[in-house]
Structure formats: structure tokens, C-alpha cells
Design a protein around this motif. Structure first.
Motif, PDB file in Angstrom:
ATOM      1  N   TRP A 121      47.580  46.896  36.688  1.00  0.00           N
ATOM      2  CA  TRP A 121      48.004  45.517  37.575  1.00  0.00           C
ATOM      3  C   TRP A 121      49.499  46.433  37.762  1.00  0.00           C
ATOM      4  N   LYS A 122      49.967  45.777  39.257  1.00  0.00           N
ATOM      5  CA  LYS A 122      51.804  46.547  39.787  1.00  0.00           C
ATOM      6  C   LYS A 122      52.106  45.355  40.286  1.00  0.00           C
ATOM      7  N   HIS A 123      52.900  45.861  40.690  1.00  0.00           N
ATOM      8  CA  HIS A 123      54.001  45.076  42.077  1.00  0.00           C
ATOM      9  C   HIS A 123      53.874  45.674  43.149  1.00  0.00           C
ATOM     10  N   VAL A 124      53.284  45.653  44.077  1.00  0.00           N
ATOM     11  CA  VAL A 124      53.545  46.416  45.243  1.00  0.00           C
ATOM     12  C   VAL A 124      55.128  46.354  45.943  1.00  0.00           C
ATOM     13  N   THR A 125      55.323  45.057  46.407  1.00  0.00           N
ATOM     14  CA  THR A 125      56.348  44.261  47.391  1.00  0.00           C
ATOM     15  C   THR A 125      56.178  43.063  47.907  1.00  0.00           C
ATOM     16  N   GLY A 126      57.484  42.457  47.439  1.00  0.00           N
ATOM     17  CA  GLY A 126      57.482  41.146  47.660  1.00  0.00           C
ATOM     18  C   GLY A 126      56.619  40.067  47.080  1.00  0.00           C
ATOM     19  N   ASP A 127      55.968  39.279  47.439  1.00  0.00           N
ATOM     20  CA  ASP A 127      55.025  38.269  46.960  1.00  0.00           C
ATOM     21  C   ASP A 127      53.345  39.314  46.570  1.00  0.00           C
ATOM     22  N   LEU A 128      53.127  40.247  47.608  1.00  0.00           N
ATOM     23  CA  LEU A 128      51.890  41.172  46.455  1.00  0.00           C
ATOM     24  C   LEU A 128      52.172  42.154  45.718  1.00  0.00           C
ATOM     25  N   TYR A 129      50.862  42.150  44.211  1.00  0.00           N
ATOM     26  CA  TYR A 129      49.973  42.828  43.415  1.00  0.00           C
ATOM     27  C   TYR A 129      49.117  42.845  43.907  1.00  0.00           C
ATOM     28  N   ALA A 130      48.968  44.446  42.682  1.00  0.00           N
ATOM     29  CA  ALA A 130      47.271  44.777  43.489  1.00  0.00           C
ATOM     30  C   ALA A 130      46.850  44.936  41.521  1.00  0.00           C
ATOM     31  N   LEU A 131      46.273  44.054  41.435  1.00  0.00           N
ATOM     32  CA  LEU A 131      44.790  44.262  40.240  1.00  0.00           C
ATOM     33  C   LEU A 131      44.089  45.278  40.355  1.00  0.00           C
ATOM     34  N   THR A 132      43.610  46.057  39.327  1.00  0.00           N
ATOM     35  CA  THR A 132      42.666  47.241  39.654  1.00  0.00           C
ATOM     36  C   THR A 132      41.490  46.678  38.410  1.00  0.00           C
ATOM     37  N   PRO A 133      40.530  46.854  38.642  1.00  0.00           N
ATOM     38  CA  PRO A 133      40.183  47.105  37.332  1.00  0.00           C
ATOM     39  C   PRO A 133      39.575  48.449  37.302  1.00  0.00           C
ATOM     40  N   ARG A 134      39.552  48.643  35.376  1.00  0.00           N
ATOM     41  CA  ARG A 134      39.181  49.518  35.098  1.00  0.00           C
ATOM     42  C   ARG A 134      37.838  50.371  35.316  1.00  0.00           C
ATOM     43  N   ALA A 135      37.388  51.130  35.736  1.00  0.00           N
ATOM     44  CA  ALA A 135      35.600  51.581  35.865  1.00  0.00           C
ATOM     45  C   ALA A 135      35.336  51.628  34.428  1.00  0.00           C
ATOM     46  N   GLY A 136      33.754  51.168  35.106  1.00  0.00           N
ATOM     47  CA  GLY A 136      33.569  50.626  33.568  1.00  0.00           C
ATOM     48  C   GLY A 136      33.595  49.507  32.576  1.00  0.00           C
ATOM     49  N   ALA A 137      34.701  48.965  32.349  1.00  0.00           N
ATOM     50  CA  ALA A 137      35.348  47.856  31.640  1.00  0.00           C
ATOM     51  C   ALA A 137      34.404  46.879  32.436  1.00  0.00           C
ATOM     52  N   PHE A 138      34.118  46.400  33.092  1.00  0.00           N
ATOM     53  CA  PHE A 138      32.730  45.262  32.867  1.00  0.00           C
ATOM     54  C   PHE A 138      32.184  45.108  33.972  1.00  0.00           C
ATOM     55  N   THR A 139      30.838  44.418  34.068  1.00  0.00           N
ATOM     56  CA  THR A 139      30.034  44.051  35.118  1.00  0.00           C
ATOM     57  C   THR A 139      29.963  42.823  35.769  1.00  0.00           C
ATOM     58  N   LEU A 140      29.604  41.632  36.969  1.00  0.00           N
ATOM     59  CA  LEU A 140      29.519  40.523  36.911  1.00  0.00           C
ATOM     60  C   LEU A 140      28.784  39.855  37.499  1.00  0.00           C
ATOM     61  N   GLY A 141      27.747  40.046  36.831  1.00  0.00           N
ATOM     62  CA  GLY A 141      25.937  39.480  37.834  1.00  0.00           C
ATOM     63  C   GLY A 141      26.474  38.246  38.684  1.00  0.00           C
ATOM     64  N   ALA A 142      25.247  37.996  39.018  1.00  0.00           N
ATOM     65  CA  ALA A 142      25.406  36.481  39.728  1.00  0.00           C
ATOM     66  C   ALA A 142      25.928  35.469  39.221  1.00  0.00           C
ATOM     67  N   GLY A 143      26.361  34.737  39.755  1.00  0.00           N
ATOM     68  CA  GLY A 143      27.273  33.211  38.876  1.00  0.00           C
ATOM     69  C   GLY A 143      28.412  33.518  38.052  1.00  0.00           C
ATOM     70  N   GLU A 144      28.584  34.494  37.398  1.00  0.00           N
ATOM     71  CA  GLU A 144      29.433  34.637  36.236  1.00  0.00           C
ATOM     72  C   GLU A 144      30.772  35.304  36.498  1.00  0.00           C
ATOM     73  N   ARG A 145      31.263  35.347  35.732  1.00  0.00           N
ATOM     74  CA  ARG A 145      33.066  35.086  35.929  1.00  0.00           C
ATOM     75  C   ARG A 145      33.726  35.593  34.454  1.00  0.00           C
ATOM     76  N   ILE A 146      35.160  36.383  35.216  1.00  0.00           N
ATOM     77  CA  ILE A 146      36.154  36.455  33.530  1.00  0.00           C
ATOM     78  C   ILE A 146      37.014  35.875  34.512  1.00  0.00           C
ATOM     79  N   ALA A 147      37.271  35.657  33.198  1.00  0.00           N
ATOM     80  CA  ALA A 147      38.731  35.181  33.463  1.00  0.00           C
ATOM     81  C   ALA A 147      40.345  35.839  33.023  1.00  0.00           C
ATOM     82  N   VAL A 148      41.405  35.712  33.950  1.00  0.00           N
ATOM     83  CA  VAL A 148      42.074  36.907  33.674  1.00  0.00           C
ATOM     84  C   VAL A 148      43.831  36.563  33.968  1.00  0.00           C
ATOM     85  N   PRO A 149      44.034  36.013  32.076  1.00  0.00           N
ATOM     86  CA  PRO A 149      45.229  35.369  32.085  1.00  0.00           C
ATOM     87  C   PRO A 149      46.269  35.523  32.773  1.00  0.00           C
ATOM     88  N   PHE A 150      47.804  34.821  33.258  1.00  0.00           N
ATOM     89  CA  PHE A 150      48.875  35.686  33.867  1.00  0.00           C
ATOM     90  C   PHE A 150      50.241  34.947  32.769  1.00  0.00           C
TER      91      PHE A 150
END
Length: 834
Positions: A121-150
Motif C-alpha cells: 500500500w502507499k499514499h498517492v496524494t491527498g486522501d487517495l491511497y493505493a492497495l495492491t494485492p501481491r500476485a498469488g497471495a490469495f483468491t476469493l471465491g463466491a461470497g468470500e471475504r478478506i479482512a485488511v486491518p488498518f
């Protein structure tokens, strides 16, 4: 940044691995499948993510330090931070694979840390932030969720603290896609939980004035009393015999232009006054009026069975006399008690400030506002036309200002537009737009016909990112054509400046016009000259120019931060050695300071203000205005070239506004109160997490609070209302009484993405603003040096009189004025209280 304790980091890393609702990692699930988004083209992948990915937010705690988070080591201001989760959910049937896409989210709080190994993740500018998943780190099937603490700075207490319109960009695909599920202004659709905050605490007990208010509301004034009260209240009146029947108005007045008469006729028609007309005659009587109303805007209104007559000091008085008649007339027409009214304005400046830069307001919305301002005798519309997030007026010869500075899109180079901000989305679903030259001329003319003067503000040298980025695009265009002289003509930064700065809304040094650059002075002269020309073309020459001048600073050099080796547990750790003041590393400014023109970089904003004042005077404009920040290092109005200097003062009363206004007025500035705790209409109405607004100055500003303001005796207000957090505070009047030019309401636009939200926030608080700007109430005590006021301790203010006055005002608003407001199409809150 200081290293985090290894025990803390290890514990949080384990927690960060949590995946909600059985979302699977590639290692466990065997990677993607033929139905995975990984097999799609970039365009199709972005479209699928936009349709099926949903981001929801939960705030776990607003006091993360109590649960073991080292907010100080994370660099949080005053070591204050909150903990929450971004929850990414796959609502579709296709498996979503990490890699090949980036999620962009908005946050009005600085995000200090993302705690999940699957995301960069990185701060782009102002209130805009970019979150980039690492390739191959996870998949989400139908109805599945992943929690990203911040971890976010400060706290999240209102639903409007959390912004919509996250969007995705797939690698190799330039077209961003807004997440459909997050494309909404209903925060409850993407915010799952916010902890109960201070704004819901029982500690906010009713004040004695509010207790009296409740009693008065239980015994509202009679219909006859309501019928005889105008809004705003008049100086004095005497009853006559009988009543006039007003189904319409037949104006026969000398002293108004045909367009001003047409404006009054239009107002009458909007109120449904299309029936049998009462004859309204009027003339300018000037000094023949009694002394206390023989001034601009003063009038005598005589209402009798046979007709209505107005004797006015000037044309404004004629106009206001008719508006008082229209105020007394019910929507659709009806009986108006016979009476004689003598009336005149309390303040010269009766204003409303509208920020059209953060989020644009359509001309039709501004015209509706001007209609209401004219009807309730507010006379100055302060238009905030530029800021970091947008430039909103066409300037002939500088097309980039609107071609780039007035729109938002996903262009990381910002050569085509500004990056999305404030939940606008990458396609201007909110936030985009500008006033063409013709639009602005027409708006100035429309306002002048209603005795409303438009005060344009181009904010400099801070809050200027839209202008700086636009002029950099101009520079690149002309430089590529080989015309370096023209390219540099309006360049607003020093290209060799390497200052490391974080602004109040998290931008870098491009948020500032460089006051040491010749291009900045040329730019100011060009813009001021063009806007002054627009006012001349509208037949309403510009008399006040607002310079802005606020918040040109690096927030990380504020009092809530300390060096990395600091030992204060209540302050955030930052690398102070790496922080600069604005223009601190500008060679152009270093040379200017060495020449003796300014003593330090701290004085550059006031120096620039003095230089701009010379341009303002050269354009025939008599007054330059600035926010109080903009004149901090000036000695007084004598430092500026204009015949007068006006200061818009935005301290809160509990942070010392009484002392500030006395100091400013004592130096000779024309001082206008813009008190955040009473007059910021972007603050919430009530102690309710679903009420929209910022709340750094007030958790609850309903119409009663604005109505209760005593502008001429600021210490008095400490006996009526608590501070922002519900605590009593004390003010003792010191020194002589301060003369103020007037007051104005503010509608900053960060949380007002739509015109409907703007109108909900402004109305009906505008009525209370008009009441206090025009009329001095009997319960407002005269300023006396040495008087002490404190809520629950002193008892000098006649709270029963305040409550009865409020009840009369409220009855008029609810029974006569809100129905009129609805007829005009304005969206309003229909309850005056909290």
C-alpha cells in the motif's frame, strides 16, 4: 520512522493473516481456476472487479492506544489513532485472484499502516491511497471475504468520515472501474460499524438556555404574534388597524432598476403570489428618515388596508422593504397585519461563504441560494473558487485551469486532470465542473439584482494545488513547442524546490504557489484582472477581492509531533530533520530572503499578500480580504495597498476568538466573524453519527445554536453553550469592545459531494444566520470590559428572553418560511433543532 517493538509487530502480523468467512489462499486452494479473474484480459478483469468486488469498513476502536497500538511510534498527531478493517468481498460467481490490479480508496484520515502481508500500500496524494494485492497471495471465491486491518490517524466518529467510490485499475488497462457496490452517497451501504463516540455521550447535558428553550417551545407564540413577525426580525414596529390582503404585489416604486423590480416579482411568483395584487408604492427618502434608519438598507414600511408604502434611505432599502412584506405574507398569499415598520441592517457584511472548489455547485443551486440570501437580507456571497481539489472559474488565456484543474480522473501523471479526491470517483461523479466566463458574469448580474455582492476568492499561496498542477501542464505544453519564455510566464513553483512538506490535507509542496516566483505575481495579476473584467461586464464592479492566505504550513511541524528520539508519550514520532516549512528549500526564496525582502520563510505568505494587494488596487478594487492566517505577519492594514483590508476570522470562541477579534479590530482591520463553532454549516446539526459533517469545532450546530450567537459580545456565548466536547469554558472580556464588520456562514464542501447535500446542510440554518446578521436581539448583552462568563456558573444572560425570542423565530420559520423554501425547490432539513 522509529522501529516498532518486535513483540507488537509479531502479534499484529498474526492477526493480520486473518481471512474472514473462509476466503482461501492460493496455497490452500490450489490457485485459480478457469473461472478465475486471473484468466481475463485487463479490461475484462477491471470490469469484473468493478461489478463484483465490494469494500466494507468496520471501525474497531477509536482509541487504539488503549488496546496496545503504539500510535506515537506510528507518527500519529498527538499520538491518537484508530483501528479498523477494510473488508473485501466477492459478490459474484467468478473466483477473484490477487495480482494484476490495484484498489484505490479514499480516506480523510491519514492511513498510518495497513496490516496484511498480502497487500502493498502507499499514499498517492491527498486522501487517495493505493492497495495492491501481491500476485498469488490469495483468491476469493463466491461470497468470500478478506479482512485488511488498518490504523488511521485520530478517529472515525461519523459515517461521513468514511468516503465512497473506491475503484480498481487493472494492469495494462488505463480505464478505472468504480466498485458498483461502493458507488453511493449512503454510507450505511459500505460502513458496517463505528464505535459510539463522544457525540453520543450523556455528558452533553442540556444547558440552562436549552432548558428554557424547551419550555418556550412548549408554549409557542400566538398566531397573531407569528403573523406580525418578519424574518429577519425588524428594528421596531407599531400595529395599525386591520390587515392587508396580499394575493400578489403590484410594484410602483421609483429608485429600483427594471431588473431589480423583476427580481422581486420573480420572488413573489415563486411564493405563489399570483392572485389579487396589493398596490406597493415606494420612493427614496434618504435623510428624511429617522436617524437610526437613515443609512444604507434602511426603510420605513407602512402596511394598511388600502395598500403598502415604502420610504427608503436608498435602493437597497426599497428592495428590503418589499422583501419584508413578502416575509410577512404566507405562501400562496393571505392576510398581513396592518403595521408600520422602521428597520435597518445591523451589520454591513451579512455573508454566506460557499466552497465550490472541493465539490462544485451548479449555477442553478447558486441562484437558489442567492434568491434566499436576497429574501432574508444577506448581502455578500463569498465564493471560494479555487483550492487543492479544484479550480472553478474560466480564465481566458489560461485554458489548463479548467481543462485540467476543474476535473478529476485516474491519471497518475496529472497531465490530463487532477487525481480523484473526496470520494469523487475517477469520472467526476462528484467534484467536477466550473463556471464559464459567461456563467460567472450572469451569476454576478443575477446577484446584483438581489442586492447580493459576490466576493471572489482565489486561495493563495496555500491550498493552490489545482492551479499549480494546471500551470505545470501549461509549462510542459509550451516548453515542448520550444517557447520557454511563454512556458515560464505563469509557472507557480520553483522547479528546484525540494522542500518536504505535508499539507493540512496531505498534499506535497505542489499545494503552494511559490511567492518568490515572478510567475506567481503575473498569475495573480492575470486572474484578478480577468475576474475584475467579468464584474465590470456584469455591471457590478468588484469592490472586495479575497486573497485566501490560510494554512500555508507543514502539519508535521505542528505541536502534536516530536522527533524520533522524543519521550513525550502524547505526541507522534516523526523525522523532524527531514521536514521543511513551505519553500524551505526553494532557491528562489532563499535568494529573496538573502536580499532582505523577507526575514524568513514564515513571512512569505504575508509578503505575497502585500504584493497582491498592489495588484488588487491597480484593478480599482478598494478592499482586499484574507483569512486571518494570511495577515499573521503584517503590522496592520497600513501594510497593504488597498484603502481597506478585511479579515475573515475563524477561531472558535472556546479557543480564544474574543481575543483574536479584539486584536484584529484594534489594528484597524475590517473584521468578519466566521466562527466555526457557530457558523460552519458543514458541521453536523446534531449528536448523531448519521448526521453529515466535520466536527473539529462543533459536534452539533443546530439552528438554535446559530440563533443564540451574540456577535458583538463574544464572551457572553460562554454562558450559553459548552465547547466542542460538551465542557464548560470561561471567557472574561478584556480591553475595549471590538467593532466588527459583520458575520458570515461557511459551507465548506469536503463532505458535501452533491448539491442536495449542500442544501440540506445550509437550510434552515441560513435563516438563523440572517436573523443574527440583520437584527440585534434584546437578550444580547452590551460588551462590558472585565465581565466573566461561564456555563453553569454565571447567570448574566436573560435566558428566558432568548428562549421566547427563539420560539417566535421558530414559529415563523416552521409556519411561513419553510413552506416557501420548499416551493423554491431547495432541499432542506425540516426540523430546526437537533
Amino acid at each position: 520512522m522509529r522501529r516498532l517493538h518486535s513483540k507488537y509487530l509479531g502479534m499484529r502480523s498474526l492477526l493480520a493473516m486473518t481471512v474472514v468467512a473462509a476466503s482461501c489462499f492460493v496455497a490452500a486452494c490450489g490457485g485459480g481456476s478457469d473461472a478465475s479473474s486471473a484468466n481475463l484480459s485487463p479490461t475484462a478483469r477491471a470490469a469484473a472487479l468493478g461489478k463484483n468486488l465490494m469494500v466494507r469498513v468496520e471501525i474497531d476502536t477509536n482509541d487504539a492506544a488503549k488496546s496496545g497500538t503504539n500510535c506515537a511510534d506510528l507518527g500519529a498527531d498527538w499520538a491518537s489513532c484508530a483501528r479498523g478493517q477494510l473488508i473485501l468481498e466477492n459478490t459474484g460467481s467468478r473466483v477473484m485472484a490477487a495480482g494484476g490490479w490495484t484498489l484505490y480508496v479514499h480516506s480523510i484520515r491519514r492511513i498510518l499502516m495497513i496490516e496484511h502481508p498480502a497487500f502493498a500500500w502507499k499514499h498517492v496524494t491527498g486522501d487517495l491511497y493505493a492497495l495492491t494485492p501481491r500476485a498469488g497471495a490469495f483468491t476469493l471465491g463466491a461470497g468470500e471475504r478478506i479482512a485488511v486491518p488498518f490504523i488511521g490517524e485520530y478517529w472515525y466518529q461519523r459515517y461521513s468520515d468514511l468516503l465512497p467510490r473506491a475503484y480498481v485499475v487493472a494492469d495494462g488497462n488505463a480505464t478505472p472501474e468504480i466498485l458498483e457496490h461502493n458507488d453511493t452517497d449512503d454510507e450505511t451501504r459500505y460502513v458496517d460499524r463505528i464505535p459510539p463516540g463522544a457525540d453520543n455521550a450523556a455528558a452533553f447535558a442540556a444547558t440552562p438556555a436549552q432548558v428554557q428553550r424547551a419550555r418556550a417551545e412548549a408554549a409557542l407564540p400566538s398566531a397573531q404574534q407569528t403573523a406580525a413577525r418578519a424574518l429577519p426580525a425588524v428594528l421596531r414596529s407599531a400595529p395599525g388597524d386591520g390587515a392587508a390582503q396580499v394575493g400578489g404585489i403590484d410594484l410602483s416604486v421609483s429608485g429600483l432598476t427594471s431588473s431589480q423590480v423583476a427580481a422581486l416579482a420573480s420572488r413573489a411568483a415563486a411564493l405563489g403570489l399570483t392572485g389579487a395584487a396589493v398596490r406597493v408604492s415606494g420612493q427614496i427618502a434618504g435623510g428624511a428618515l429617522p436617524g437610526d434608519i437613515a443609512r444604507s438598507g434602511g426603510y420605513r414600511l407602512t402596511i394598511a388596508r388600502g395598500g403598502v408604502n415604502i420610504d427608503a434611505f436608498d435602493a437597497a432599502g426599497l428592495f428590503y422593504g418589499v422583501e419584508t412584506l413578502l416575509s410577512l405574507t404566507p405562501a400562496g398569499g393571505g392576510s398581513v397585519p396592518a403595521m408600520t415598520i422602521e428597520d435597518a441592517p445591523r451589520f454591513t457584511h451579512r455573508g454566506m461563504h460557499v466552497d465550490v472548489a472541493r465539490n462544485f455547485r451548479q449555477p442553478a443551486t447558486l441562484r437558489r441560494l442567492i434568491d434566499q440570501m436576497g429574501a432574508y437580507k444577506l448581502n455578500r456571497l463569498h465564493l471560494h473558487l479555487s483550492d487543492d481539489e479544484g479550480w472553478r472559474i474560466e480564465i481566458p488565456g489560461l485554458p489548463e485551469l479548467t481543462e485540467i484543474g476543474a476535473k478529476r480522473c485516474h491519471d497518475l501523471t496529472e497531465t490530463r486532470c487532477l487525481l480523484p479526491q473526496l470520494g469523487s470517483g475517477p469520472d467526476n461523479r462528484s467534484g467536477g465542473g466550473y463556471l464559464s466566463r459567461a456563467d460567472y458574469v450572469a451569476l454576478v448580474r443575477y446577484a446584483a439584482d438581489r442586492f447580493v455582492e459576490i466576493i471572489p476568492e482565489i486561495d493563495m499561496p496555500g491550498h493552490a494545488r489545482a492551479a499549480v498542477v494546471s500551470m505545470e501542464a501549461r509549462y510542459r505544453r509550451l516548453a515542448s513547442q520550444g517557447d520557454k519564455t511563454a512556458a515560464n510566464a505563469y509557472r507557480l513553483l520553483d522547479p528546484a524546490d525540494t522542500s518536504n512538506v505535508t499539507t493540512i490535507q496531505f498534499y506535497d509542496r505542489r499545494s503552494f504557489v511559490n511567492p518568490c516566483s515572478d510567475g506567481s505575481q503575473r498569475f495573480a495579476a492575470k486572474v484578478i484582472g480577468e475576474i475584475a473584467s467579468m464584474h465590470r461586464d456584469a455591471g457590478a464592479p468588484l469592490s472586495v477581492w479575497h486573497f485566501g492566505g490560510d494554512e500555508a504550513k507543514n502539519i508535521l511541524l505542528g505541536a502534536g509531533f516530536q522527533s524520533l528520539d522524543g519521550t513525550d508519550a502524547g505526541k507522534g514520532h516523526v523525522n523532524l530533520a527531514a521536514q521543511d516549512k513551505p519553500w524551505g528549500r526553494s532557491p528562489q526564496c532563499a535568494a529573496l530572503i538573502a536580499s532582505g525582502k523577507a526575514a524568513s520563510v514564515d513571512e512569505l505568505p504575508s509578503m505575497f499578500a502585500r504584493e497582491v494587494s498592489q495588484i488588487v488596487r491597480a484593478n480599482g478594487i478598494g478592499t482586499m480580504a484574507a483569512w486571518q492566517d494570511g495577515i499573521r505577519h503584517a503590522n496592520g492594514p497600513q501594510d497593504f495597498a488597498t484603502s481597506s483590508t478585511m479579515v475573515t476570522m475563524w477561531d472558535t470562541i472556546f479557543w480564544g476568538a474574543s481575543d483574536t477579534v479584539r486584536t484584529l479590530a484594534g489594528k484597524g482591520y475590517k473584521t468578519v466573524l466566521a466562527l466555526p463553532d457557530y457558523l460552519y454549516f458543514d458541521f453536523p446539526y446534531a449528536f448523531d453519527q448519521h448526521e453529515r459533517g466535520y466536527y473539529w469545532g462543533s459536534h452539533a450546530t443546530d439552528s438554535f445554536k446559530t440563533f443564540s450567537l451574540a456577535p458583538d459580545n463574544l464572551p457572553q456565548n460562554a454562558e450559553i453553550m459548552a465547547d466542542r466536547d460538551g465542557n464548560a469554558f470561561e471567557v472574561t472580556s478584556a480591553g475595549p469592545a471590538a467593532h466588527i464588520e459583520g458575520i458570515q456562514g461557511q459551507a465548506w464542501a469536503e463532505v458535501m459531494r452533491t448539491d442536495q447535500q449542500f442544501e440540506y446542510m445550509v437550510y434552515p440554518r441560513l435563516f438563523a444566520l440572517a436573523e443574527r446578521a440583520w437584527h440585534r436581539a434584546s437578550w444580547e448583552r452590551p460588551y462590558v470590559e472585565g465581565e466573566r462568563y461561564r456555563l453553569g456558573d454565571t447567570d448574566k444572560v436573560d435566558k428566558a428572553a432568548l428562549a421566547q425570542d427563539w420560539a417566535g423565530f421558530m414559529s415563523v420559520v416552521q409556519n411561513r418560511e419553510l413552506p416557501k423554501l420548499m416551493r423554491t425547490g431547495a432541499v432542506a432539513r425540516t426540523k430546526l433543532g437537533g
